[in-house]
Design an enzyme around this catalytic site. Structure first.
Site, PDB file in Angstrom:
ATOM      1  N   LYS A   1       0.875  -1.183   0.000  1.00  0.00           N
ATOM      2  CA  LYS A   1       0.000   0.000   0.000  1.00  0.00           C
ATOM      3  C   LYS A   1       0.918   1.240   0.000  1.00  0.00           C
ATOM      4  O   LYS A   1       1.411   1.663   1.045  1.00  0.00           O
ATOM      5  CB  LYS A   1      -0.873  -0.030   1.262  1.00  0.00           C
ATOM      6  CG  LYS A   1      -2.170   0.710   1.195  1.00  0.00           C
ATOM      7  CD  LYS A   1      -2.078   2.184   0.936  1.00  0.00           C
ATOM      8  CE  LYS A   1      -1.559   3.008   2.076  1.00  0.00           C
ATOM      9  NZ  LYS A   1      -1.324   4.431   1.682  1.00  0.00           N
TER      10      LYS A   1
ATOM     11  N   GLY B   1       7.289   5.297   7.676  1.00  0.00           N
ATOM     12  CA  GLY B   1       6.552   6.551   7.586  1.00  0.00           C
ATOM     13  C   GLY B   1       6.759   7.354   8.858  1.00  0.00           C
ATOM     14  O   GLY B   1       7.751   7.171   9.577  1.00  0.00           O
ATOM     15  N   SER B   2       5.812   8.212   9.145  1.00  0.00           N
ATOM     16  CA  SER B   2       5.974   9.128  10.275  1.00  0.00           C
ATOM     17  C   SER B   2       5.739   8.410  11.605  1.00  0.00           C
ATOM     18  O   SER B   2       5.029   7.406  11.677  1.00  0.00           O
ATOM     19  CB  SER B   2       4.992  10.290  10.135  1.00  0.00           C
ATOM     20  OG  SER B   2       3.678   9.788  10.143  1.00  0.00           O
ATOM     21  N   THR B   3       6.302   8.977  12.656  1.00  0.00           N
ATOM     22  CA  THR B   3       6.136   8.395  13.988  1.00  0.00           C
ATOM     23  C   THR B   3       4.666   8.428  14.408  1.00  0.00           C
ATOM     24  O   THR B   3       4.168   7.481  15.021  1.00  0.00           O
ATOM     25  CB  THR B   3       7.044   9.145  14.989  1.00  0.00           C
ATOM     26  OG1 THR B   3       8.404   8.879  14.607  1.00  0.00           O
ATOM     27  CG2 THR B   3       6.827   8.681  16.417  1.00  0.00           C
TER      28      THR B   3
ATOM     29  N   GLY C   1       2.942   5.641  12.745  1.00  0.00           N
ATOM     30  CA  GLY C   1       3.476   4.398  13.326  1.00  0.00           C
ATOM     31  C   GLY C   1       2.805   4.067  14.651  1.00  0.00           C
ATOM     32  O   GLY C   1       2.445   2.917  14.919  1.00  0.00           O
TER      33      GLY C   1
ATOM     34  N   GLU D   1       9.504   1.583  10.770  1.00  0.00           N
ATOM     35  CA  GLU D   1      10.648   2.458  10.462  1.00  0.00           C
ATOM     36  C   GLU D   1      10.108   3.877  10.429  1.00  0.00           C
ATOM     37  O   GLU D   1       9.363   4.234   9.515  1.00  0.00           O
ATOM     38  CB  GLU D   1      11.237   2.101   9.088  1.00  0.00           C
ATOM     39  CG  GLU D   1      11.874   0.737   9.011  1.00  0.00           C
ATOM     40  CD  GLU D   1      13.225   0.672   9.708  1.00  0.00           C
ATOM     41  OE1 GLU D   1      13.679   1.694  10.251  1.00  0.00           O
ATOM     42  OE2 GLU D   1      13.805  -0.421   9.715  1.00  0.00           O
TER      43      GLU D   1
ATOM     44  N   GLU E   1      10.689  16.598  13.701  1.00  0.00           N
ATOM     45  CA  GLU E   1      11.185  16.297  12.358  1.00  0.00           C
ATOM     46  C   GLU E   1      10.513  17.249  11.365  1.00  0.00           C
ATOM     47  O   GLU E   1       9.289  17.250  11.232  1.00  0.00           O
ATOM     48  CB  GLU E   1      10.838  14.847  12.009  1.00  0.00           C
ATOM     49  CG  GLU E   1      11.397  14.432  10.682  1.00  0.00           C
ATOM     50  CD  GLU E   1      10.955  13.040  10.276  1.00  0.00           C
ATOM     51  OE1 GLU E   1       9.740  12.753  10.349  1.00  0.00           O
ATOM     52  OE2 GLU E   1      11.805  12.246   9.872  1.00  0.00           O
TER      53      GLU E   1
HETATM   54  P1  NAD Z   1       3.085   9.080   6.674  1.00  0.00           P
HETATM   55  O1  NAD Z   1       3.271   8.454   8.013  1.00  0.00           O
HETATM   56  O2  NAD Z   1       2.181  10.230   6.559  1.00  0.00           O
HETATM   57  O3  NAD Z   1       2.553   7.989   5.633  1.00  0.00           O
HETATM   58  C1  NAD Z   1       3.242   6.776   5.424  1.00  0.00           C
HETATM   59  C2  NAD Z   1       2.280   5.760   4.855  1.00  0.00           C
HETATM   60  O4  NAD Z   1       1.273   5.461   5.818  1.00  0.00           O
HETATM   61  C3  NAD Z   1       1.534   6.214   3.594  1.00  0.00           C
HETATM   62  O5  NAD Z   1       1.415   5.123   2.715  1.00  0.00           O
HETATM   63  C4  NAD Z   1       0.181   6.607   4.148  1.00  0.00           C
HETATM   64  O6  NAD Z   1      -0.842   6.558   3.166  1.00  0.00           O
HETATM   65  C5  NAD Z   1      -0.020   5.564   5.220  1.00  0.00           C
HETATM   66  N1  NAD Z   1      -0.967   5.898   6.274  1.00  0.00           N
HETATM   67  C6  NAD Z   1      -1.379   7.131   6.675  1.00  0.00           C
HETATM   68  N2  NAD Z   1      -2.255   7.017   7.702  1.00  0.00           N
HETATM   69  C7  NAD Z   1      -2.379   5.689   7.962  1.00  0.00           C
HETATM   70  C8  NAD Z   1      -3.119   4.931   8.921  1.00  0.00           C
HETATM   71  N3  NAD Z   1      -3.910   5.515   9.839  1.00  0.00           N
HETATM   72  N4  NAD Z   1      -3.007   3.587   8.912  1.00  0.00           N
HETATM   73  C9  NAD Z   1      -2.190   2.968   8.022  1.00  0.00           C
HETATM   74  N5  NAD Z   1      -1.477   3.628   7.087  1.00  0.00           N
HETATM   75  C10 NAD Z   1      -1.566   4.978   7.053  1.00  0.00           C
HETATM   76  O7  NAD Z   1       4.568   9.399   6.157  1.00  0.00           O
HETATM   77  P2  NAD Z   1       4.981  10.157   4.844  1.00  0.00           P
HETATM   78  O8  NAD Z   1       4.627  11.594   5.028  1.00  0.00           O
HETATM   79  O9  NAD Z   1       4.496   9.410   3.667  1.00  0.00           O
HETATM   80  O10 NAD Z   1       6.586   9.982   4.881  1.00  0.00           O
HETATM   81  C11 NAD Z   1       7.431  10.779   5.630  1.00  0.00           C
HETATM   82  C12 NAD Z   1       7.785  10.109   6.948  1.00  0.00           C
HETATM   83  O11 NAD Z   1       8.394   8.844   6.699  1.00  0.00           O
HETATM   84  C13 NAD Z   1       8.805  10.884   7.735  1.00  0.00           C
HETATM   85  O12 NAD Z   1       8.419  10.935   9.084  1.00  0.00           O
HETATM   86  C14 NAD Z   1      10.084  10.061   7.588  1.00  0.00           C
HETATM   87  O13 NAD Z   1      11.018  10.211   8.623  1.00  0.00           O
HETATM   88  C15 NAD Z   1       9.552   8.690   7.516  1.00  0.00           C
HETATM   89  N6  NAD Z   1      10.530   7.780   6.894  1.00  0.00           N
HETATM   90  C16 NAD Z   1      11.209   6.890   7.684  1.00  0.00           C
HETATM   91  C17 NAD Z   1      12.160   6.059   7.118  1.00  0.00           C
HETATM   92  C18 NAD Z   1      12.894   5.051   7.965  1.00  0.00           C
HETATM   93  O14 NAD Z   1      13.469   4.112   7.400  1.00  0.00           O
HETATM   94  N7  NAD Z   1      12.918   5.174   9.290  1.00  0.00           N
HETATM   95  C19 NAD Z   1      12.418   6.118   5.758  1.00  0.00           C
HETATM   96  C20 NAD Z   1      11.724   7.032   4.982  1.00  0.00           C
HETATM   97  C21 NAD Z   1      10.761   7.865   5.561  1.00  0.00           C
END
Ligand code: NAD
Length: 488
Positions: free
Chosen positions: A182, A236-238, A241, A258, A392
């Protein structure tokens, strides 16, 4: 200016449109123009993908036939490599990547990692005899068996989407799991291509599914709460997560997270090329949209004024060369979206209000095109309690904080909710290593060393996550260990 063919869903072995025929626009961060269209999956599509992944895990030999699986995933890897140029164009137009970033983390880096993932796979000890042991009067011959975890929901972000997809999907498939990808709504086509190529390879129905959608949370949340899904592998974002962990608790599924970072780079006063080390700390790669980017620069109070002067000069020189779409040396393009640009500009305003001193950038750049550009930005006189030092930003913003001595530098580096990455530069390697060992983060680079590699685990401490991508540890995330004891 549509330049890419429409992205399709790949569900239960079929490439197709969303059940209700819906699509949505894929926007270029460079121009704000439409560069393609992606399938906008409805919950019914995700329901079908989950059912297919469950069925294929439970009723086929995908998880037990290691040789067949290796061959099919290898073919997928070869197809990805053969499509390098298409992936590069997608990374540029869809993810807003500059050319020099395509050549590293966006496309060429992950493609170059693929073969080594198979080498790591070949070292997995699937069965380990543990010998006989008498326990409570019963003698047993024991065996440890590694098995695939089951159905995996892979949820990815938009910043380096292909890198993250390779790092999760190939190990998960090789481990014997079935997978539902996804992707983030902003970068659907960089994942849709995976379904297209798996279809060409002829993957068994249901083993790999790719479900794109416009709405960020609904489809991912379906994966998180469904008891047929055994594991969520999320980057994705904390904040999201935490939500996944909470929502996944009801079915007690494994969650592998992550997350974000606010990593500190420490340049000690004895760094042999002090000025170069400081100047190279400019946050510019992919406009600062990297989880492991060093965004807090810690410099010694004794050389603070010198460090600030070096940064002023470095930013002035740098301001001319970023933002080019075609320059192969350029690492910095726009932010992914208007929303992200505004978020970064809000943080810059907060930094000013909290008393940090802006020495470079600070505004949206309007001379680079119609996309979502923000100038490379640097704040000095920052204290570690300011919002711009704690949260961040995920944009091209560096904050500079002075420290008194080694203990103070370690204290400031660790005074963060995050713990993803970090760096130490010193003329004394032993001193740098002593500091590196005390930084509470998943990776640390010493004297310019690169801690990101296919054979090294990557993941965070504290609120930067749970679990590791890459390396043998990256395979372990998708494996269970079963103990079998034979009596008599
Ligand atoms: P995000 O958390 O907004 O979204 C990440 C994913 O989660 C997307 O596919 C989104 O559609 C999905 N999502 C959103 N709400 C959800 C929910 N309630 N349930 C399940 N899935 C949901 O992150 P972003 O803005 O796409 O990416 C940026 C973030 O990713 C930053 O915080 C960055 O630090 C982090 N990141 C971490 C790493 C790592 O390896 N630690 C690598 C790359 C990016």
């Amino acid at each position: 200016m549509t330049i890419f063919p429409d992205g399709k869903l790949y569900i239960d072995g079929t490439l197709r449109e969303a059940a209700n025929g819906a699509t949505y626009e894929d926007i270029s961060p460079w121009t704000g123009e439409v560069v393609g269209r992606a399938a906008d999956a409805a919950p019914a599509d995700m329901e079908e993908a989950i059912a297919a992944a469950r069925r294929s895990f439970d009723t086929t030999d995908w998880s037990t036939n290691h040789a067949q699986r290796r061959e099919l995933v290898w073919k997928l890897g070869e197809k990805l490599k053969a499509n390098r140029d298409r992936l590069a164009e997608l990374a540029r137009h869809e993810a807003g990547s500059a050319l020099a970033a395509v050549a590293v983390a966006q496309v060429d880096g992950p493609l170059s990692f693929i073969d080594t993932l198979f080498e790591i796979f070949d070292t997995i000890e699937w069965e380990k005899p543990m010998g006989d042991r008498v326990v409570w009067g019963v003698n047993s011959e024991r065996l440890l068996v590694k098995e695939a975890s089951g159905v995996v929901g892979v949820i990815t972000p938009w910043n380096v989407p292909f890198y993250i997809t390779v790092g999760k999907v190939i190990p998960a498939l090789l481990a014997g799991c079935t997978v539902i990808v996804k992707p983030a709504p902003d970068t659907p086509l960089l994942s849709a291509i995976l379904g297209e190529l798996a279809d060409e390879v002829g993957f068994p129905a249901g083993v790999l599914n790719v479900v794109t959608g416009k709405e960020p949370a609904v489809l991912g949340e379906m994966l998180t709460i469904d008891k047929r899904v055994d594991l969520i592998s999320f980057t994705g974002s904390t904040g999201v997560g935490k939500r996944i962990m909470e929502k996944g608790a009801d079915t007690l599924k494994r969650v592998f997270l992550e997350l974000g970072g606010k990593s500190a780079g420490i340049v000690l006063e004895d760094a042999p090329n002090f000025a170069t080390s400081v100047a190279q700390s400019i946050v510019c790669f992919h406009a600062g949209q990297g989880c492991a980017t060093i965004t807090r620069l810690l410099v010694p109070r004794s050389r603070y004024d010198e460090a600030v002067a070096v940064l002023e000069a470095a930013y002035q020189g740098y301001s001319q060369v970023w933002g080019s779409f075609d320059d192969p040396q350029n690492v910095m393009g726009p932010l992914i979206s208007e929303r992200q640009r505004d978020r970064v500009l809000d943080y810059i305003e907060t930094g000013k209000k909290e008393g940090a001193r802006l020495i470079a950038g600070g505004k949206a750049a309007t001379d680079k095109g119609n996309g979502w550009f923000v100038e490379p930005t640097c704040f000095v006189d920052v204290t570690n309690d300011m919002t711009i030092a704690r949260e961040e930003i995920f944009g091209p913003v560096l904050v500079v904080i002075p420290f008194e001595d080694d203990e103070d530098a370690i204290r400031i580096a660790n005074d963060s909710d995050y713990g993803l990455s970090g760096g130490v530069t010193s003329g004394d390697k032993d001193r740098a290593m002593r500091i590196a060992r005390r930084i509470r983060s998943g990776t640390v680079g010493v004297n310019g060393g690169v801690s990101i590699a296919v054979d090294l685990p990557f993941g965070g401490y504290k609120q930067s996550g749970i679990g590791k991508d890459w390396g043998l540890e990256g395979f372990d995330e998708y494996l269970e260990t079963k103990a079998i004891a034979v009596g008599g």
